[in-house]
Design an enzyme around this catalytic site. Structure first.
Site, PDB file in Angstrom:
ATOM      1  N   LYS A  75       0.826  -1.203   0.000  1.00 50.20           N
ATOM      2  CA  LYS A  75       0.000   0.000   0.000  1.00 50.20           C
ATOM      3  C   LYS A  75       0.864   1.258   0.000  1.00 50.20           C
ATOM      4  O   LYS A  75       0.376   2.350   0.301  1.00 50.20           O
ATOM      5  CB  LYS A  75      -0.944  -0.004   1.204  1.00 50.20           C
ATOM      6  CG  LYS A  75      -2.114  -0.963   1.029  1.00 50.20           C
ATOM      7  CD  LYS A  75      -2.964  -1.026   2.282  1.00 50.20           C
ATOM      8  CE  LYS A  75      -4.138  -1.984   2.123  1.00 50.20           C
ATOM      9  NZ  LYS A  75      -5.337  -1.364   1.564  1.00 50.20           N
TER      10      LYS A  75
ATOM     11  N   LYS B  28      -2.765  -6.663  -7.807  1.00 48.60           N
ATOM     12  CA  LYS B  28      -4.132  -7.133  -7.604  1.00 48.60           C
ATOM     13  C   LYS B  28      -5.145  -6.027  -7.868  1.00 48.60           C
ATOM     14  O   LYS B  28      -4.842  -4.845  -7.709  1.00 48.60           O
ATOM     15  CB  LYS B  28      -4.303  -7.697  -6.193  1.00 48.60           C
ATOM     16  CG  LYS B  28      -4.521  -6.663  -5.107  1.00 48.60           C
ATOM     17  CD  LYS B  28      -4.951  -7.357  -3.821  1.00 48.60           C
ATOM     18  CE  LYS B  28      -5.537  -6.345  -2.838  1.00 48.60           C
ATOM     19  NZ  LYS B  28      -6.948  -6.026  -3.109  1.00 48.60           N
TER      20      LYS B  28
ATOM     21  N   LYS C  69     -10.224  -2.010  -4.722  1.00 44.45           N
ATOM     22  CA  LYS C  69     -11.258  -0.981  -4.863  1.00 44.45           C
ATOM     23  C   LYS C  69     -10.738   0.404  -4.548  1.00 44.45           C
ATOM     24  O   LYS C  69     -11.254   1.381  -5.081  1.00 44.45           O
ATOM     25  CB  LYS C  69     -12.487  -1.330  -4.013  1.00 44.45           C
ATOM     26  CG  LYS C  69     -12.270  -1.372  -2.541  1.00 44.45           C
ATOM     27  CD  LYS C  69     -13.578  -1.726  -1.846  1.00 44.45           C
ATOM     28  CE  LYS C  69     -13.395  -2.792  -0.816  1.00 44.45           C
ATOM     29  NZ  LYS C  69     -12.399  -2.479   0.219  1.00 44.45           N
TER      30      LYS C  69
HETATM   31  P1  ATP Z   1      -8.724  -1.714  -0.575  1.00 42.62           P
HETATM   32  O1  ATP Z   1      -8.008  -1.239  -1.794  1.00 42.62           O
HETATM   33  O2  ATP Z   1      -9.593  -0.688   0.054  1.00 42.62           O
HETATM   34  O3  ATP Z   1      -7.849  -2.431   0.411  1.00 42.62           O
HETATM   35  P2  ATP Z   1      -9.644  -4.259  -1.512  1.00 42.62           P
HETATM   36  O4  ATP Z   1     -10.284  -4.392  -2.836  1.00 42.62           O
HETATM   37  O5  ATP Z   1      -8.266  -4.776  -1.310  1.00 42.62           O
HETATM   38  O6  ATP Z   1      -9.784  -2.743  -1.136  1.00 42.62           O
HETATM   39  P3  ATP Z   1     -10.509  -5.207   1.091  1.00 42.62           P
HETATM   40  O7  ATP Z   1     -11.656  -4.539   1.772  1.00 42.62           O
HETATM   41  O8  ATP Z   1      -9.118  -4.893   1.536  1.00 42.62           O
HETATM   42  O9  ATP Z   1     -10.642  -4.946  -0.486  1.00 42.62           O
HETATM   43  O10 ATP Z   1     -10.703  -6.773   1.163  1.00 42.62           O
HETATM   44  C1  ATP Z   1     -11.974  -7.387   1.183  1.00 42.62           C
HETATM   45  C2  ATP Z   1     -11.827  -8.841   0.830  1.00 42.62           C
HETATM   46  O11 ATP Z   1     -11.618  -8.968  -0.583  1.00 42.62           O
HETATM   47  C3  ATP Z   1     -10.633  -9.527   1.480  1.00 42.62           C
HETATM   48  O12 ATP Z   1     -11.033 -10.826   1.865  1.00 42.62           O
HETATM   49  C4  ATP Z   1      -9.614  -9.602   0.394  1.00 42.62           C
HETATM   50  O13 ATP Z   1      -8.748 -10.699   0.558  1.00 42.62           O
HETATM   51  C5  ATP Z   1     -10.490  -9.794  -0.835  1.00 42.62           C
HETATM   52  N1  ATP Z   1      -9.841  -9.277  -2.047  1.00 42.62           N
HETATM   53  C6  ATP Z   1      -9.516  -7.980  -2.287  1.00 42.62           C
HETATM   54  N2  ATP Z   1      -8.978  -7.830  -3.501  1.00 42.62           N
HETATM   55  C7  ATP Z   1      -8.932  -9.064  -4.047  1.00 42.62           C
HETATM   56  C8  ATP Z   1      -8.485  -9.580  -5.298  1.00 42.62           C
HETATM   57  N3  ATP Z   1      -7.961  -8.767  -6.223  1.00 42.62           N
HETATM   58  N4  ATP Z   1      -8.613 -10.909  -5.536  1.00 42.62           N
HETATM   59  C9  ATP Z   1      -9.153 -11.720  -4.600  1.00 42.62           C
HETATM   60  N5  ATP Z   1      -9.598 -11.316  -3.408  1.00 42.62           N
HETATM   61  C10 ATP Z   1      -9.499 -10.008  -3.117  1.00 42.62           C
HETATM   62 MG    MG Z   2      -7.267  -4.502   0.615  1.00 38.35          MG
END
Ligand code: ATP
Ligand code: MG
Length: 340
Positions: free
Chosen positions: A121, A203, A206
């Site tokens: 991050k 990855k 969001k």
């Molecule tokens: P942020 O960028 O705000 O961290 P994020 O998309 O990484 O958003 P999180 O809220 O951190 O989402 O994670 C929510 C769930 O989604 C977690 O269980 C995480 O492992 C899963 N997840 C997030 N991104 C991915 C991805 N690209 N592929 C598979 N699982 C994911």
């Molecule tokens: Mg995340």
């Protein structure tokens, strides 16, 4: 002392998601929420909106508030059922922050420094990253241990944090007596990490967004356009090769997870076909998967009072467990009980 451990036949499962970004993305759905929805009969599920974790991004307050409610609607639209599962906002249970502090006092500085998500991050001691971003895995450990969860369905990116959680539970139990259930690792069978369509070496996230991110609530034509513009390579062959064909491999992974068809079968399907055919198939599958979610979301988000009511019911259930856990924790670490 009341007993915080769950009783009954269904194992307790806990997971959370941050109400960040413009909504939930395909990776959240395929890596996490789809599994949540599928396990609600067999497990006693606790799902929370990680609004305290969202604060590490220092979001606009009005946006965070709106996103938290909308995130509840998105979860429900994706199949999370508040009648069977406990769905709540993390900040409604103040015990999370309290337990986070206590566990932080048991976490080594070096141990926290080894968390790769901090670096992913953009965190480093010179980057201006906050202490909150640095210690968020400890708060995450508190989230999990609070509810005595037996397992934690998470994406591959969170595996290291779960290891920290297990270590902290064992350390606490060894020092103060058996208090926490040590959660087992859980990565769904499709726990593959979905990659960004424009930069398939990282990855999909969001909070990053952009054209490489497929939002669950994107209109069908937007999904199609983004998938058709996904980065591929100069070759022609549709096959999995993470090093040489990261983009194509990601598209095949998405198609495989959505259609539940193994990768080698897909490679055979696309023998002699091109990237355009692959993209067309991915677009069709993703659009079909999200169409009912979009429809249901529109209904749910039209009634914010009902969403707030559902979150209050969830918080009531979560609080019962959290209060019992914290009574045990406070007593064991030696905090003087407050007088009523
Ligand atoms: P942020 O960028 O705000 O961290 P994020 O998309 O990484 O958003 P999180 O809220 O951190 O989402 O994670 C929510 C769930 O989604 C977690 O269980 C995480 O492992 C899963 N997840 C997030 N991104 C991915 C991805 N690209 N592929 C598979 N699982 C994911
Ligand atoms: Mg995340």
């Amino acid at each position: 002392m009341s007993e915080p451990r769950p009783s009954g036949p269904r194992p307790r499962v806990l997971s959370g998601i941050r109400p960040t970004g413009a909504g939930f993305q395909l990776g959240n759905y395929l890596g996490a929420v789809r599994h949540w929805a599928a396990m609600q009969d067999e497990a006693d599920c606790f799902f929370f909106l990680a609004d305290l974790h969202a604060l590490t991004d220092v979001p606009d307050p009005a946006h965070l508030r709106a996103r938290t409610r909308e995130s509840a609607a998105e979860l429900l639209a994706m199949g999370v059922d508040p009648a069977r599962s406990t769905v709540f906002a993390q900040s409604h249970i103040r015990e999370h922050a309290e337990l986070g502090w206590i566990l932080g006092c048991l976490t080594g500085f070096g141990e926290a420094s080894r968390m790769t998500q901090f670096k992913d991050k953009g965190g480093s001691s010179s980057s201006g990253a906050s202490v909150g971003l640095f210690t968020y895995p400890v708060l995450q450990a508190a989230d999990i241990l609070m509810y005595q969860a037996a397992s934690v369905p998470i994406g591959e990116d969170q595996r290291q944090h779960l290891e920290l959680t297990r270590d902290l539970a064992q350390r606490f139990n060894a020092r103060y007596g058996d208090t926490f259930a040590v959660p087992g690792p859980y990565v769904g069978k499709d726990g593959a990490r979905i990659k960004d369509l424009q930069d398939p070496t990282r990855k999909m996230s969001k909070s990053i967004g952009g054209n490489g991110t497929l939002w669950v609530l994107d209109a069908p034509e937007v999904l199609t356009k983004k998938i058709k513009s996904a980065v591929t390579d100069t070759g022609r062959e549709v096959r999995v090769d993470i090093a040489e064909k990261a983009g194509v491999s990601n598209l095949l992974t998405i198609l495989s997870v959505v259609t539940e068809r193994p990768l080698d079968a897909l490679e055979a399907d696309f023998a002699g076909k091109g990237y355009g055919d692959l993209k067309g198939a991915v677009a069709e599958a993703v659009v079909a998967e999200f169409a009912p979610v979009r429809k249901r979301y529109a209904e749910l988000v039209a009634d914010p009072a009902e969403l707030d009511r559902l979150l209050a019911v969830g918080a009531g259930r979560a609080r019962e467990v959290a209060v019992a856990t914290m009574a045990a924790v406070r007593e064991r670490v030696g905090l003087l009980a407050p007088q009523p």
